[in-house]
Scaffold this active site. Structure first.
Site, short mmCIF file in Angstrom:
data_model
loop_
_atom_site.label_atom_id
_atom_site.label_comp_id
_atom_site.label_asym_id
_atom_site.label_seq_id
_atom_site.Cartn_x
_atom_site.Cartn_y
_atom_site.Cartn_z
N HIS A 1 21.05 -110.02 7.59
CA HIS A 1 20.94 -109.04 6.50
C HIS A 1 22.29 -108.73 5.82
O HIS A 1 22.39 -108.64 4.61
CB HIS A 1 20.29 -107.75 7.02
CG HIS A 1 19.52 -107.01 5.99
ND1 HIS A 1 18.34 -106.37 6.24
CD2 HIS A 1 19.76 -106.80 4.67
CE1 HIS A 1 17.89 -105.81 5.13
NE2 HIS A 1 18.75 -106.05 4.17
N ARG B 1 2.95 -103.49 -13.08
CA ARG B 1 4.27 -104.15 -13.04
C ARG B 1 4.26 -105.36 -12.11
O ARG B 1 4.96 -106.34 -12.36
CB ARG B 1 5.33 -103.16 -12.56
CG ARG B 1 5.68 -102.12 -13.59
CD ARG B 1 6.62 -101.12 -12.98
NE ARG B 1 7.14 -100.19 -13.95
CZ ARG B 1 7.85 -99.11 -13.61
NH1 ARG B 1 8.10 -98.85 -12.33
NH2 ARG B 1 8.30 -98.31 -14.54
N TRP C 1 18.75 -110.23 -5.08
CA TRP C 1 18.12 -108.94 -4.76
C TRP C 1 18.47 -107.95 -5.86
O TRP C 1 19.45 -108.14 -6.58
CB TRP C 1 18.40 -108.45 -3.36
CG TRP C 1 19.77 -108.11 -2.83
CD1 TRP C 1 20.51 -108.83 -1.94
CD2 TRP C 1 20.53 -106.89 -3.06
NE1 TRP C 1 21.67 -108.17 -1.62
CE2 TRP C 1 21.71 -106.98 -2.28
CE3 TRP C 1 20.34 -105.75 -3.84
CZ2 TRP C 1 22.69 -105.98 -2.26
CZ3 TRP C 1 21.31 -104.75 -3.83
CH2 TRP C 1 22.47 -104.86 -3.05
N LYS D 1 14.47 -110.35 8.10
CA LYS D 1 15.94 -110.36 8.29
C LYS D 1 16.33 -109.65 9.58
O LYS D 1 15.67 -108.68 9.97
CB LYS D 1 16.62 -109.65 7.11
CG LYS D 1 16.07 -110.03 5.76
CD LYS D 1 16.79 -109.39 4.60
CE LYS D 1 16.05 -109.68 3.29
NZ LYS D 1 15.07 -108.67 2.93
N TYR E 1 13.47 -102.32 6.89
CA TYR E 1 12.57 -101.70 5.90
C TYR E 1 11.44 -100.92 6.60
O TYR E 1 10.71 -100.17 5.96
CB TYR E 1 11.95 -102.72 4.95
CG TYR E 1 12.92 -103.55 4.13
CD1 TYR E 1 14.28 -103.23 4.08
CD2 TYR E 1 12.48 -104.66 3.41
CE1 TYR E 1 15.16 -104.01 3.35
CE2 TYR E 1 13.36 -105.43 2.67
CZ TYR E 1 14.70 -105.11 2.65
OH TYR E 1 15.56 -105.89 1.91
N ASP F 1 9.22 -110.84 0.79
CA ASP F 1 10.53 -110.60 1.39
C ASP F 1 10.57 -109.22 2.02
O ASP F 1 10.54 -108.20 1.34
CB ASP F 1 11.61 -110.68 0.30
CG ASP F 1 13.00 -110.45 0.87
OD1 ASP F 1 13.63 -111.43 1.31
OD2 ASP F 1 13.45 -109.28 0.89
#
Ligand code: NDP
Length: 274
Positions: free
Chosen positions: A106, A235, A185, A73, A48, A43
């Protein structure tokens, strides 16, 4: 990997990988790691500023493009019919691909009243076959109602802030009634207080899992789609390792009870930044 079937019949991995706030020169390594671990849904977004780095990772992975579910987006400043079509082309170029799987608005930016025209551009892209599914982010029920009344194609999902401290129960109910998936999100509360919560930690200890894994499981067991972000290899692995345990009804109810309406991001009606 568990997949969900969207309302237009296509499949999407229920667990994906988010890359907000990952710089373009760091995102390639993070996405490569995620793909190596097994994630197949990524995503990103124009805003970004890392679509190029994401595209590079997809190429370098050697994984067939059709095996990856790619989302991007349209940013607020590109809203409007023609601008959206242009923005989509530019995103494809940066991503180094000729289609994305899911294209999303978005934010609704209601102050400008352009999201209906923007969505009509998404419908055109969908009808032309250059995008496999279309949807929205941060839409409240009234914004969705307008799309139902003024557009033709139902969004496949609504990507909204969602975690145990901001569980979005009414919006989840509304989306479920309309066969629209909720995609969370900040599913991990941006690594914040939810992961320190005593109740979450107790449940995590009982399963020999981490608080993040328990929170992801809580999302998955409600049929929510999740896209946790991490640049930390351990992670990235941890967040993927969530399919070997199940929360009991009681544990689910305990986490449901933590909701305190605590948003991290802005209310969608107040987010009109371009
Ligand atoms: P997340 O809830 O995914 O949390 C990310 C943060 O949590 C990072 O700081 C990360 O640290 C940390 N973290 C990740 N895994 C763990 C773990 N297992 N244990 C402890 N800490 C952990 O927040 P995001 O806001 O990034 O949301 C996810 C994605 O959703 C975004 O990346 C983006 O793709 C999308 N999004 C969409 C929005 C929209 O308006 N449509 C708005 C915001 C996000 P580190 O990276 O240092 O490991």
């Amino acid at each position: 990997m568990k997949e969900v079937k969207l309302n237009n019949g296509i499949a999407m991995p229920q667990l994906g990988f988010g890359v907000w706030q990952v710089e373009d020169d760091k995102v390639t390594a993070a996405v490569e790691k995620a793909l190596a671990v097994g994630y197949r849904s990524i995503d990103t977004a124009k805003v970004y500023e890392n679509e190029a780095g994401v595209g590079k990772a997809l190429k370098q992975s050697g994984i067939p493009r059709e095996d990856i579910f790619l989302t991007t987006k349209v940013w607020n400043s590109d809203q409007g019919y023609e601008q959206t079509l242009k923005a989509y082309d530019e995103s494809l170029k940066r991503l180094g691909t000729d289609y994305v799987d899911l294209y999303l608005i978005h934010w609704p930016t209601p102050e400008y009243d352009t999201y209906v025209d923007t969505y009509k551009a998404l419908e055109k892209l969908y009808k032309d076959g250059t995008v496999r599914a279309i949807g929205v982010c941060n839409f409240e029920s009234e914004h969705l109602e307008r799309l139902f009344n003024e557009c033709e194609i139902k969004p496949v999902l609504n990507q909204v802030e969602c975690h145990p401290y901001f569980a979005q129960k009414p919006l989840k109910q509304f989306c479920a009634e309309h066969d629209i998936y909720v995609e969370a999100w900040s599913p991990l509360d941006q690594g914040g207080e939810v992961l320190q919560d005593e109740a979450v930690r107790t449940i995590a200890d009982a399963h020999g899992k981490s608080p993040a894994q328990v929170v992801l499981r809580w999302h998955l067991q409600q049929q929510t789609i999740v896209i946790p972000k991490s640049v930390t290899p351990s992670r990235i692995e941890e967040n993927y390792d969530v399919f070997d345990f199940v929360l009991t009804d009681e544990e689910m109810a305990t986490i449901d009870g933590l909701d305190r309406g605590a948003r991290r991001g802005p209310h969608p009606n107040d987010m009109n930044k371009r």
